[in-house]
Scaffold this motif. Structure first.
Motif, mmCIF file in Angstrom:
data_model
loop_
_atom_site.group_PDB
_atom_site.id
_atom_site.type_symbol
_atom_site.label_atom_id
_atom_site.label_comp_id
_atom_site.label_asym_id
_atom_site.label_seq_id
_atom_site.Cartn_x
_atom_site.Cartn_y
_atom_site.Cartn_z
ATOM 1 N N ALA A 112 -13.252 1.498 31.414
ATOM 2 C CA ALA A 112 -12.848 1.802 30.041
ATOM 3 C C ALA A 112 -11.357 2.092 29.967
ATOM 4 O O ALA A 112 -10.674 1.669 29.024
ATOM 5 N N TRP A 113 -10.825 2.785 30.971
ATOM 6 C CA TRP A 113 -9.387 3.086 30.992
ATOM 7 C C TRP A 113 -8.563 1.800 31.124
ATOM 8 O O TRP A 113 -7.556 1.627 30.428
ATOM 9 N N LEU A 114 -9.003 0.904 31.978
ATOM 10 C CA LEU A 114 -8.284 -0.365 32.129
ATOM 11 C C LEU A 114 -8.339 -1.188 30.841
ATOM 12 O O LEU A 114 -7.340 -1.798 30.432
ATOM 13 N N LEU A 115 -9.491 -1.201 30.191
ATOM 14 C CA LEU A 115 -9.601 -1.922 28.921
ATOM 15 C C LEU A 115 -8.731 -1.274 27.852
ATOM 16 O O LEU A 115 -8.116 -1.974 27.035
ATOM 17 N N LEU A 116 -8.663 0.043 27.865
ATOM 18 C CA LEU A 116 -7.820 0.742 26.900
ATOM 19 C C LEU A 116 -6.353 0.363 27.082
ATOM 20 O O LEU A 116 -5.573 0.342 26.121
ATOM 21 N N GLY A 117 -5.989 0.052 28.319
ATOM 22 C CA GLY A 117 -4.617 -0.362 28.588
ATOM 23 C C GLY A 117 -4.215 -1.620 27.841
ATOM 24 O O GLY A 117 -3.025 -1.863 27.612
ATOM 25 N N ARG A 118 -5.193 -2.458 27.460
ATOM 26 C CA ARG A 118 -4.896 -3.645 26.661
ATOM 27 C C ARG A 118 -4.185 -3.273 25.370
ATOM 28 O O ARG A 118 -3.325 -4.003 24.884
ATOM 29 N N PHE A 119 -4.576 -2.133 24.807
ATOM 30 C CA PHE A 119 -4.027 -1.717 23.515
ATOM 31 C C PHE A 119 -2.906 -0.693 23.669
ATOM 32 O O PHE A 119 -2.416 -0.162 22.686
ATOM 33 N N ALA A 120 -2.514 -0.393 24.926
ATOM 34 C CA ALA A 120 -1.427 0.557 25.169
ATOM 35 C C ALA A 120 -0.202 -0.143 25.755
ATOM 36 O O ALA A 120 0.918 0.024 25.266
#
Length: 565
Positions: A112-120
């Protein structure tokens, strides 16, 4: 004479070049780790829906970890509230299943953290076309922290050492002279929860931390659960300070606050080890970054009538920030290095000459000395902490470069029939590593003084060298460098290794800092792989596993954050 004079000039030139006083263009220095980020629009409707699913994925993983901690967490030997209970006690009786649960939850949070990085930060090295807002990130971070903040301690038993050392101080004994076994006795309930390796070891922490710990001990006594909760509140306060200070420092460096928070605060190492592991590094880092922010407010304050002087508010901010940084070093001494970079930033503000460096250093050093003297005296703990700073070096950490080299060389000697000389080799590799780390720190101080690097970035690089070359490196020590660097170093050369290290280290560590049987680990790992592959397959069209258009692309109409260093 001409030959001697020429050799002397050559030595001076080499020395100046080595210290960074005469260096090549910025493109060939550590400055390539930094560039100014740009402001971009918020998420569209599709991306917002994906964000909600990512948030739910991470929260689910955190809840699974919290439940699994009832069985494979760092539960106390005595006063375990779930011991003997029919339902909650089941997890402690089914170790393999509970270990698999915990590892699955860990992987879900990391994914989830890695996927969140897509939007960060976008993709690997790309600029996000749309970036989530600060409020969206804050809500996500809070949702992931809450389950871990109410779970039993995980990944480490250090909090039980905190409790025992604090109780020693509460009894009027010197925690810097005696360990839990001698100070409390082997039959004491607090001593029994301390790992055997640390039962004879005096406290290696600063007087401020044990002063606060003594207050906790006086409130909770031998109640282990209440003591753990109080120490976790200190850790959560440290994380809150990180969340407060990091985006402010990032704006000063021209980095998007959300990008810095994603890497520095939402990092799984923060969630698992500072929150879940209840480590005092959270409070050290929080106070260090907060103090650095106050100091930078003073140093970067507008000039008064075009002069180099400060107004009264700037002086107050500088003094207060220096005190806060010194207080952080009274928890763990490592953070005192921040004052060196504040000194260089202040000297640059005052003109950049050697005289200003000495003046700024003397002033900040005096404030730090008075603050340390006050804490050591008022707490009644004195300066015994200066004798126990190297207590942890007895551990041989595989993440430490000099320790790993010494162990590998020693093992090679055994294979060659030369005997085991590991200890002697560590006596060589560790001082060499300390010298290299000292040189890198000096070079970064000069870079901050000359204005080639922002003090925040220079400090982060220095801490990175110290961490990698430290005799002992625990997983959460990586945050000493990752968190401050998240505010400045935003190029792939830093972010890719930082993300990779954070993800891999978070996944491979066992949930209670202890060993399990090989078959338990293998069976749990197989379960993790099956669940992860199945999850990716089922969500391949609803989560941004691939670099989709609109998630990572070149920014449009860029507006830079802050001022680039």
């Amino acid at each position: 004479m001409a030959v001697v004079a020429g050799a002397r000039r050559r030595v001076i030139e080499i020395g100046r070049r080595a210290l960074g006083l005469d260096v090549p263009a910025a493109d060939h220095t550590i400055a390539v780790l930094h560039s100014t980020e740009t402001d971009v629009p918020g998420l569209d409707r599709r991306e917002t829906l994906q964000l909600m699913r990512i948030r739910l994925l991470g929260a689910t993983g955190a809840v699974i970890m919290a439940i699994a901690a009832l069985g494979v967490g760092a539960q106390p030997v005595h006063q375990n509230p779930t011991s003997g209970m029919r339902v909650l006690g089941f997890f402690a009786r089914a170790h393999t299943s509970t270990l698999a649960m915990c590892m699955i939850g860990t992987v879900l949070v990391v994914m989830a953290w890695l996927l969140l990085g897509r939007f960060a930060i976008g993709g690997w090295g790309g600029n996000p076309r749309h970036r989530l807002t600060r409020s969206q990130l804050d809500r996500t971070l809070l949702l992931w922290i809450i389950p871990l903040s109410v779970a039993p301690p995980m990944f480490s038993n250090d909090v039980y050492s905190y409790l025992a050392q604090s109780e020693i101080a509460a009894r009027g004994l010197d925690p810097y002279a005696v360990g839990p076994a001698d100070g409390l006795g082997l039959n004491n309930v607090l001593t029994n929860n301390v790992p055997n390796i640390w039962r004879e070891t005096p406290a290696p922490y600063g007087p401020l931390f044990l002063w606060m710990g003594r207050g906790i001990a006086e409130l909770t006594g031998d109640n282990i659960i209440a003591g753990v909760w109080m120490h976790r509140l200190l850790a959560l306060a440290g994380v809150a300070l990180i969340v407060w200070a990091l985006p402010r420092l990032s704006v000063r460096c021209g980095v998007a606050p959300v990008s810095a928070l994603w890497l520095g605060a939402a990092n799984p190492l923060v969630l698992f080890h500072l929150v879940g592991g209840v480590h005092n590094d959270a409070l050290m880092l929080g106070l260090m970054l907060a103090g650095l922010e106050f100091c930078m407010r003073a140093i970067e304050a507008p000039r008064v009538d075009g002069t180099l002087s400060f107004d009264r508010k700037a002086w107050a901010l500088l003094v207060f920030g220096t005190v806060v940084i010194t207080l952080s070093s009274s928890i763990k001494i490592t953070s005192i290095i921040a004052l060196g970079f504040v000194t260089m930033g202040l000297a640059k503000r005052w003109g950049g000459g050697l005289r200003t460096v000495l003046l700024a250093g003397a002033m900040l050093g005096a404030i730090a000395a008075v603050t340390t003297l006050f804490v050591s005296t008022a707490s009644g703990l004195g300066f015994g902490w200066t004798d126990t700073l190297g207590a942890a070096t007895t551990v041989r950490s595989w993440m430490s470069v000099p320790t790993a080299l010494g162990i590998i060389a020693g093992f090679g000697g055994v294979l060659l029939g030369l005997g085991d000389h590991t200890t002697a080799l560590l006596g060589i590799t560790r001082p060499i590593a300390a010298t290299i780390a000292g040189f890198v720190t000096l070079r970064m101080l000069v870079a901050a003084w000359t204005g080639r690097l922002h003090p925040i970035g220079a400090m982060g690089v220095s801490l990175g060298a110290i961490v990698l070359l430290f005799p002992v490196v625990q997983p959460w020590y990586l945050l000493w460098a990752i968190v401050p660097l998240a505010a400045w170093a935003n190029r792939p050369a830093f972010r890719v290794p930082a993300v990779a290290f954070s993800a891999v280290v978070s996944v491979i560590l066992m949930p209670r800092g202890a060993d399990f049987y090989v078959f338990q680990i293998v069976e749990s790992a197989i379960a993790v792989v099956i669940v992860a592959v199945l999850l990716i397959f089922l969500t391949r069209n609803v989560l941004p596993w691939r670099n989709q258009p609109g998630v990572s692309a070149r920014s449009q109409q860029p507006t830079p954050y802050g001022v680039s260093s």
